[in-house]
Design an enzyme around this catalytic site. Structure first.
Site, PDB file in Angstrom:
ATOM      1  CE  LYS A 141      -7.381   1.109   3.286  1.00 23.38           C
ATOM      2  NZ  LYS A 141      -6.233   1.730   3.994  1.00 23.38           N
TER       3      LYS A 141
ATOM      4  CB  CYS B 124      -4.126  -1.415   4.350  1.00 23.98           C
ATOM      5  SG  CYS B 124      -3.246  -1.116   5.918  1.00 23.98           S
TER       6      CYS B 124
ATOM      7  CD  GLU C 289      -2.617   1.295   2.605  1.00 22.83           C
ATOM      8  OE1 GLU C 289      -3.723   1.842   2.574  1.00 22.83           O
ATOM      9  OE2 GLU C 289      -2.125   0.795   3.646  1.00 22.83           O
TER      10      GLU C 289
END
Length: 292
Positions: free
Chosen positions: A121, A162, A49
């Site tokens: 994300k 994440c 990330e």
């Protein structure tokens, strides 16, 4: 050039980085580590990330990030994928959207350099930790709304980034859509990583009978944050088959065999056995639960 097998096993790599505030330096570090991974035979290579930069200051961040067509990490990754004949997965980088907002965006490039997929994300890291750290990712980034599963070689790849790791319904939906390899590039804080990183990654693998590949940021970064490192590759039975057991820049490589995902799902057929259900709260209407 990458060597492809027509069926079955292939090598995957997770690249551990310590991205700073300069996208140019980070792109150069990414290139060095990706070349190392390709030299070890990996044909799918994942970076962490925020490969492009980790910048806490709002004004500095705004000055550093640009649109996808102008981004140096995107350009470097595209060139490397084509030159090395690999699938190169930029775990994420900050991309300036057309509406002026930022996306925390993962990108996958194919062996011809084409963009095969992007994923923004979905879940924003908005937390207050008990060591005084406070994060408001939603103040800087616009969350995505679409999960992504695409084929590479002889496997299907599911995307996450994440904090998505803490939402098992995302991974279950991707597994139900056929993903045998789940991806979790990350920049976990040291505190949360020490507590939860290994157990959550292994749980997502076990729950879904899937490989999990998780390239991580590690160490003390220029902007003052500290990330956990410990990039992992986990097999469908929950076994760790590769790990960078530290927070230094590194490359880890392991073999991926999609048949092992099928074997795990035959032994524990929880995806097939899942059922819809309702929740009786004892007060008012029942809430619906989904098997997927």
């Amino acid at each position: 050039m990458g060597v492809f097998k027509t069926a079955g096993v292939f090598k995957a790599a997770a690249v551990q980085m310590r991205s700073g505030e300069s996208p140019e330096r980070n792109a150069a570090d990414m290139e060095r580590l990706v070349r190392e991974a390709a030299g070890q035979g990996a044909i799918y290579i994942q970076t962490p990330e925020m490969t492009g930069a980790l910048i806490r200051d709002k004004e500095a961040r705004a000055a550093s990030f640009t649109s996808q067509d102008k981004d140096i990490v995107v350009a470097t990754a595209r060139k490397l994928a084509s030159e090395l004949g690999i699938f190169l997965h930029v775990g994420s980088t900050a991309i300036l959207r057309a509406d002026g907002k930022l996306a925390n965006r993962a990108l996958l490039f194919g062996p011809d350099g084409a963009t095969l997929a992007t994923y923004d994300k979905i879940h924003m890291f908005d937390v207050d930790l008990d060591n005084g750290e406070s994060w408001r990712e939603s103040a800087a980034y616009e969350p995505g709304t679409e999960a992504v599963v695409i084929p590479i070689n002889d496997a299907k790849l599911g995307f996450a980034v994440c904090y998505d790791l803490r939402f098992p319904q995302l991974f279950r939906a991707e597994a139900m859509a056929g993903a045998e390899v789940l991806t979790v590039p990350a920049a976990f804080t040291r505190q949360t990583g020490e507590a939860h990183w290994h157990v959550l990654l292994r749980a997502r693998a076990i729950e879904n009978g899937a490989y999990v590949v998780a390239a991580a940021q590690g160490g003390l970064h220029e902007d003052g944050r500290e990330t956990y490192g410990h990039s992992l590759i986990v097999d469908p039975w929950g076994r760790i088959i590769a790990e960078a057991a530290h927070d230094e820049p590194a490359v880890i490589v392991a073999e991926i065999d999609p048949a092992q995902s099928l074997a795990a799902r035959k032994k524990i057929p929880n995806l097939r056995n899942a059922r819809d259900f309702t929740i009786n709260t004892g007060e008012g209407p029942r809430l619906r639960g989904a098997a997927s």
